[in-house]
Design a protein around this motif. Structure first.
Motif, PDB file in Angstrom:
ATOM      1  N   ASP A 116       0.804  -1.218   0.000  1.00 54.81           N
ATOM      2  CA  ASP A 116       0.000   0.000   0.000  1.00 54.81           C
ATOM      3  C   ASP A 116       0.839   1.270   0.000  1.00 54.81           C
ATOM      4  N   ALA A 117       2.079   1.148   0.449  1.00 55.27           N
ATOM      5  CA  ALA A 117       2.938   2.331   0.520  1.00 55.27           C
ATOM      6  C   ALA A 117       4.383   1.890   0.674  1.00 55.27           C
ATOM      7  N   ILE A 118       5.287   2.829   0.453  1.00 59.11           N
ATOM      8  CA  ILE A 118       6.703   2.566   0.675  1.00 59.11           C
ATOM      9  C   ILE A 118       7.158   3.378   1.879  1.00 59.11           C
ATOM     10  N   SER A 119       7.399   2.662   2.963  1.00 58.39           N
ATOM     11  CA  SER A 119       7.794   3.317   4.208  1.00 58.39           C
ATOM     12  C   SER A 119       9.224   3.000   4.609  1.00 58.39           C
ATOM     13  N   THR A 120       9.731   1.855   4.148  1.00 60.75           N
ATOM     14  CA  THR A 120      11.066   1.416   4.544  1.00 60.75           C
ATOM     15  C   THR A 120      11.841   0.921   3.325  1.00 60.75           C
ATOM     16  N   GLY A 121      13.113   0.680   3.539  1.00 63.74           N
ATOM     17  CA  GLY A 121      13.934   0.114   2.475  1.00 63.74           C
ATOM     18  C   GLY A 121      13.449  -1.262   2.056  1.00 63.74           C
ATOM     19  N   ALA A 122      12.898  -2.014   3.007  1.00 63.44           N
ATOM     20  CA  ALA A 122      12.369  -3.343   2.683  1.00 63.44           C
ATOM     21  C   ALA A 122      11.205  -3.248   1.700  1.00 63.44           C
ATOM     22  N   ASP A 123      10.423  -2.166   1.777  1.00 63.33           N
ATOM     23  CA  ASP A 123       9.332  -1.958   0.820  1.00 63.33           C
ATOM     24  C   ASP A 123       9.882  -1.694  -0.577  1.00 63.33           C
ATOM     25  N   GLU A 164      10.195   7.414 -11.036  1.00 65.04           N
ATOM     26  CA  GLU A 164       9.571   8.730 -10.906  1.00 65.04           C
ATOM     27  C   GLU A 164       9.216   9.079  -9.462  1.00 65.04           C
ATOM     28  N   ASN A 165       8.944   8.071  -8.645  1.00 65.41           N
ATOM     29  CA  ASN A 165       8.401   8.350  -7.319  1.00 65.41           C
ATOM     30  C   ASN A 165       9.266   7.925  -6.139  1.00 65.41           C
ATOM     31  N   CYS A 166      10.240   7.057  -6.386  1.00 66.74           N
ATOM     32  CA  CYS A 166      10.881   6.456  -5.227  1.00 66.74           C
ATOM     33  C   CYS A 166      12.384   6.257  -5.365  1.00 66.74           C
ATOM     34  N   TYR A 167      12.827   5.799  -6.505  1.00 66.09           N
ATOM     35  CA  TYR A 167      14.214   5.358  -6.631  1.00 66.09           C
ATOM     36  C   TYR A 167      14.926   6.214  -7.668  1.00 66.09           C
ATOM     37  N   ASN A 168      15.352   7.411  -7.217  1.00 61.08           N
ATOM     38  CA  ASN A 168      15.998   8.359  -8.116  1.00 61.08           C
ATOM     39  C   ASN A 168      16.937   9.259  -7.317  1.00 61.08           C
ATOM     40  N   SER A 169      17.557  10.203  -7.993  1.00 65.41           N
ATOM     41  CA  SER A 169      18.584  11.042  -7.369  1.00 65.41           C
ATOM     42  C   SER A 169      18.025  12.074  -6.401  1.00 65.41           C
ATOM     43  N   GLU A 170      16.704  12.157  -6.270  1.00 62.38           N
ATOM     44  CA  GLU A 170      16.107  13.106  -5.327  1.00 62.38           C
ATOM     45  C   GLU A 170      15.982  12.524  -3.921  1.00 62.38           C
ATOM     46  N   VAL A 171      16.261  11.241  -3.784  1.00 56.62           N
ATOM     47  CA  VAL A 171      16.189  10.604  -2.462  1.00 56.62           C
ATOM     48  C   VAL A 171      17.334  11.111  -1.588  1.00 56.62           C
ATOM     49  N   ASP A 172      17.029  11.448  -0.359  1.00 59.80           N
ATOM     50  CA  ASP A 172      18.027  11.954   0.585  1.00 59.80           C
ATOM     51  C   ASP A 172      18.867  10.781   1.106  1.00 59.80           C
ATOM     52  N   LEU A 173      20.093  10.673   0.640  1.00 64.76           N
ATOM     53  CA  LEU A 173      20.947   9.560   1.039  1.00 64.76           C
ATOM     54  C   LEU A 173      21.227   9.570   2.533  1.00 64.76           C
ATOM     55  N   ASP A 174      21.525  10.727   3.079  1.00 65.84           N
ATOM     56  CA  ASP A 174      21.868  10.810   4.499  1.00 65.84           C
ATOM     57  C   ASP A 174      20.645  10.596   5.389  1.00 65.84           C
ATOM     58  N   GLY A 175      19.508  11.102   4.954  1.00 66.36           N
ATOM     59  CA  GLY A 175      18.321  11.014   5.796  1.00 66.36           C
ATOM     60  C   GLY A 175      17.579   9.695   5.693  1.00 66.36           C
ATOM     61  N   LYS A 176      17.731   8.989   4.578  1.00 63.92           N
ATOM     62  CA  LYS A 176      16.926   7.787   4.381  1.00 63.92           C
ATOM     63  C   LYS A 176      17.758   6.551   4.070  1.00 63.92           C
ATOM     64  N   TRP A 182      20.259   0.678   4.697  1.00 64.50           N
ATOM     65  CA  TRP A 182      21.184   0.841   3.574  1.00 64.50           C
ATOM     66  C   TRP A 182      21.241  -0.403   2.690  1.00 64.50           C
ATOM     67  N   TYR A 183      21.155  -1.583   3.263  1.00 69.11           N
ATOM     68  CA  TYR A 183      21.276  -2.809   2.473  1.00 69.11           C
ATOM     69  C   TYR A 183      20.204  -2.866   1.387  1.00 69.11           C
ATOM     70  N   TYR A 184      18.977  -2.496   1.737  1.00 65.79           N
ATOM     71  CA  TYR A 184      17.876  -2.568   0.780  1.00 65.79           C
ATOM     72  C   TYR A 184      18.045  -1.565  -0.362  1.00 65.79           C
ATOM     73  N   TRP A 185      18.524  -0.372  -0.023  1.00 67.13           N
ATOM     74  CA  TRP A 185      18.670   0.674  -1.033  1.00 67.13           C
ATOM     75  C   TRP A 185      19.892   0.463  -1.925  1.00 67.13           C
ATOM     76  N   LYS A 186      20.985  -0.041  -1.335  1.00 70.12           N
ATOM     77  CA  LYS A 186      22.263  -0.076  -2.044  1.00 70.12           C
ATOM     78  C   LYS A 186      22.701  -1.458  -2.523  1.00 70.12           C
ATOM     79  N   ILE A 187      22.089  -2.516  -2.027  1.00 73.94           N
ATOM     80  CA  ILE A 187      22.506  -3.866  -2.400  1.00 73.94           C
ATOM     81  C   ILE A 187      21.367  -4.656  -3.049  1.00 73.94           C
ATOM     82  N   SER A 188      20.367  -5.014  -2.245  1.00 73.02           N
ATOM     83  CA  SER A 188      19.349  -5.927  -2.762  1.00 73.02           C
ATOM     84  C   SER A 188      18.479  -5.306  -3.855  1.00 73.02           C
ATOM     85  N   SER A 189      18.092  -4.045  -3.705  1.00 73.44           N
ATOM     86  CA  SER A 189      17.246  -3.407  -4.725  1.00 73.44           C
ATOM     87  C   SER A 189      17.978  -3.211  -6.046  1.00 73.44           C
ATOM     88  N   PRO A 190      19.176  -2.598  -6.043  1.00 75.35           N
ATOM     89  CA  PRO A 190      19.876  -2.457  -7.323  1.00 75.35           C
ATOM     90  C   PRO A 190      20.272  -3.788  -7.940  1.00 75.35           C
TER      91      PRO A 190
END
Length: 222
Positions: A116-123, A164-176, A182-190
């Motif tokens: 229903d929404a993306i709240s965490t890296g696991a989402d 367009e909505n979630c996985y792009n250069s506008e995501v705050d790396l330090d804040g999120k 980090w594992y979900y954003w930088k390893i498993s997702s890519p």
């Protein structure tokens, strides 16, 4: 213009292949005590790959595709058919093509294709693993969903929404990203995204390749 676009797409597919190899080597490092040596060679492999010929790149990508979906076009063995049916098509869990299809809904606004929404890296990971499951079903010879246009349409819609909505250069790396997620954003997702782009390189327009590479460049810098 067409020639320059082709060159850009070819370079981006080299980047995808490089990241693919980097992931494979990184996971190997996790089970090895030779971390420093492997990290050094990962950099060498990346640099060398960008200088490789198109035939070399094609061979690497073909090997990776075979690793992901096999090569069973001439294999009538029942155990192969059973594997495809049970673990690619009908597997009732994350990573199964049918599960991804049945749990998919048209994204809109802040609502992603899955959940229903993306709240965490696991989402985030869940979205890309589901896209990869569709890509495997679409690409695997013998799958119920092999070259199904509806499956490909869902993949394209999901990739566009994620960029367009979630996985792009506008995501705050330090804040999120640079947190416990980090594992979900930088390893498993890519990693799942790379697999999808490799499998569907010949099916996706340049837009999807370029957006995918832009996201990978941001979350997984060289």
């Amino acid at each position: 213009m067409i020639k320059s676009l082709k060159i850009k797409v070819v370079y981006n597919m080299k980047k995808i292949t490089s990241v693919m190899l980097a992931f494979a080597m990184t996971f190997s490092v996790c089970t090895s005590s030779l971390s420093a040596y492997a990290t050094q060679n990962e950099t060498i492999a990346y640099t060398y790959l960008l200088q490789d010929t198109e035939d070399d790149i094609a061979a690497i990508k073909q090997s990776w595709k075979k690793y992901l979906v096999g090569d069973v076009s001439n294999d009538d063995e029942q155990y192969v058919k059973d594997y495809i049916y049970n673990y690619v098509d009908r597997y009732n869990g994350v990573g199964g093509c049918e599960y991804a299809i049945n749990s998919y809904h048209e994204p809109g606004g802040n609502t992603p294709p899955w959940r229903d929404a993306i709240s965490t890296g696991a989402d985030v990971e869940h979205q890309f693993v589901s896209i990869e499951a569709l890509a495997k079903g679409y690409s695997m010879v013998g799958s119920t969903y092999h070259e199904d246009p509806d499956v490909l349409s869902k993949i394209k819609t999901a990739l566009s929404w994620m960029y367009e909505n979630c996985y792009n250069s506008e995501v705050d790396l330090d804040g999120k990203v640079n947190t416990n997620d980090w594992y979900y954003w930088k390893i498993s997702s890519p990693c799942a995204l790379v697999n999808t782009l490799i499998l569907l390189e010949d099916e996706l327009e340049a837009k999807y390749i370029n957006e995918g590479v832009a996201a990978i460049n941001y979350f997984v810098p060289k």
